[in-house]
Design a protein around this motif. Structure first.
Motif, PDB file in Angstrom:
ATOM      1  N   GLY A   1       0.831  -1.194   0.000  1.00 58.87           N
ATOM      2  CA  GLY A   1       0.000   0.000   0.000  1.00 58.87           C
ATOM      3  C   GLY A   1       0.864   1.242   0.000  1.00 58.87           C
TER       4      GLY A   1
ATOM      5  N   TRP B   1      -3.193   7.697   0.706  1.00 53.97           N
ATOM      6  CA  TRP B   1      -4.469   7.548   1.394  1.00 53.97           C
ATOM      7  C   TRP B   1      -4.760   8.786   2.234  1.00 53.97           C
TER       8      TRP B   1
ATOM      9  N   GLU C   1      -9.553   7.206   4.581  1.00 54.43           N
ATOM     10  CA  GLU C   1      -9.177   6.011   3.837  1.00 54.43           C
ATOM     11  C   GLU C   1      -7.986   5.318   4.487  1.00 54.43           C
ATOM     12  N   ARG C   2      -7.076   6.085   5.035  1.00 52.33           N
ATOM     13  CA  ARG C   2      -5.897   5.508   5.687  1.00 52.33           C
ATOM     14  C   ARG C   2      -6.320   4.600   6.837  1.00 52.33           C
TER      15      ARG C   2
ATOM     16  N   ARG D   1      -9.167   3.122   7.279  1.00 55.83           N
ATOM     17  CA  ARG D   1      -9.872   1.941   6.763  1.00 55.83           C
ATOM     18  C   ARG D   1      -8.906   0.934   6.162  1.00 55.83           C
ATOM     19  N   GLN D   2      -7.775   1.398   5.649  1.00 53.04           N
ATOM     20  CA  GLN D   2      -6.784   0.492   5.078  1.00 53.04           C
ATOM     21  C   GLN D   2      -5.893  -0.139   6.144  1.00 53.04           C
TER      22      GLN D   2
ATOM     23  N   ASP E   1      -2.799  -7.234   6.803  1.00 54.11           N
ATOM     24  CA  ASP E   1      -2.057  -5.982   6.639  1.00 54.11           C
ATOM     25  C   ASP E   1      -2.066  -5.587   5.158  1.00 54.11           C
ATOM     26  N   ARG E   2      -2.658  -4.433   4.851  1.00 56.86           N
ATOM     27  CA  ARG E   2      -2.743  -3.969   3.469  1.00 56.86           C
ATOM     28  C   ARG E   2      -1.622  -3.001   3.111  1.00 56.86           C
ATOM     29  N   LEU E   3      -0.907  -2.513   4.116  1.00 57.16           N
ATOM     30  CA  LEU E   3       0.218  -1.620   3.826  1.00 57.16           C
ATOM     31  C   LEU E   3       1.435  -2.433   3.420  1.00 57.16           C
TER      32      LEU E   3
ATOM     33  N   GLY F   1      -4.976  -6.028  10.914  1.00 57.65           N
ATOM     34  CA  GLY F   1      -4.295  -5.251   9.897  1.00 57.65           C
ATOM     35  C   GLY F   1      -2.919  -4.807  10.349  1.00 57.65           C
TER      36      GLY F   1
END
Length: 255
Positions: free
Chosen positions: A132, A137, A141-142, A144-145, A209-211, A236
């Protein structure tokens, strides 16, 4: 026992830190958002450990020193921090950006460290692993990610920060951008030297984890001799606030 604010001079610049508890030392290095969100989690260790939580130079209450130009400067600053407080046999715990700083410290000098735990750590070249982009973001949005649970994200977004918290967040963001913009959240040279991490190490990752996805964490763990890789389900990038009990159990298992 509540945390108390203290201050120490490092290379001529004040570094603010919180401290509570007694016993073996846990030094916690925070992520780009600052230390405040992890304090409730860390309070759970103060009944059995001396917990030390600095604000990185340029973050929180620590001024931005003239010598801060790259993450390596923070690594050297924290090695001096260990000396200034005369800390030994430290369990160094770093999350995200703080995990990257922790790794840079350990490859330079681990003589005051007993063990290392990094949580969703930045620092290595993704090299084909999609990651990510924190800087792309916006604030809603940050959040939520960064957490796995959509409902948990909305609860966090419903909290209204104070004017002081907004100012600190903006300062933390500015310093993070300066240090991590290019190359994005990594040091291309770091992975050449991770074999120098010769203390017991665990690499902890949120499974959602999306980052930095778990594949990134597995690659990082593979570069550190003997490192143990563990994941936290339904979590996450922020285990200290999303899955504190599971994270605490993993950190206790390393003690």
């Amino acid at each position: 026992m509540p945390f108390e604010y203290r201050e120490v001079l490092i290379a001529g610049s004040p570094v603010a830190y919180r401290e509570a508890g007694s016993g073996p030392t846990l030094l916690f290095l925070h992520g780009s958002g600052g230390a405040d969100s992890a304090l409730a989690f860390l309070m759970g260790f103060t009944d059995r450990m001396r917990v030390v939580v600095p604000d990185h130079p340029g973050f929180g209450r620590s001024p931005d020193p003239w010598w801060l130009r790259e993450i390596g400067d923070l690594a050297f600053a924290y090695l001096e921090f260990l000396e200034a407080l005369d800390l030994h046999h430290v369990h160094l715990v770093g999350t995200s950006l703080g995990g990257w700083i922790s790794l840079e410290m350990a490859v330079r000098d681990a003589t005051r460290l007993a063990r290392l735990s990094v949580i969703g750590a930045a620092g290595i070249d993704p090299a084909g692993i999609p990651t990510g982009d924190l800087f792309a973001w916006g604030p809603p949005e940050r959040m939520r990610q960064l957490v796995a649970s959509a409902s948990f994200a909305e609860k966090l977004l419903a909290l209204k920060p104070t004017a002081e918290q907004v100012a600190v967040a903006e300062r933390n963001e500015a310093t993070t951008r300066r240090l991590c913009w290019q190359p994005r959240f990594h040091n291309p040279l770091l992975q050449r030297w991770l074999h120098r991490v010769r203390i017991p190490t665990q690499v902890i990752w949120g499974e959602q984890d999306r980052l930095f996805p778990p594949a990134y964490g597995r690659r990082l763990a593979s570069l550190i001799p003997g490192a143990r890789f563990a994941t936290i389900p339904d979590c996450g990038h922020l285990p200290a606030i999303e899955k504190p009990e599971e994270l605490a159990a993993l950190l206790d298992s390393a003690a």
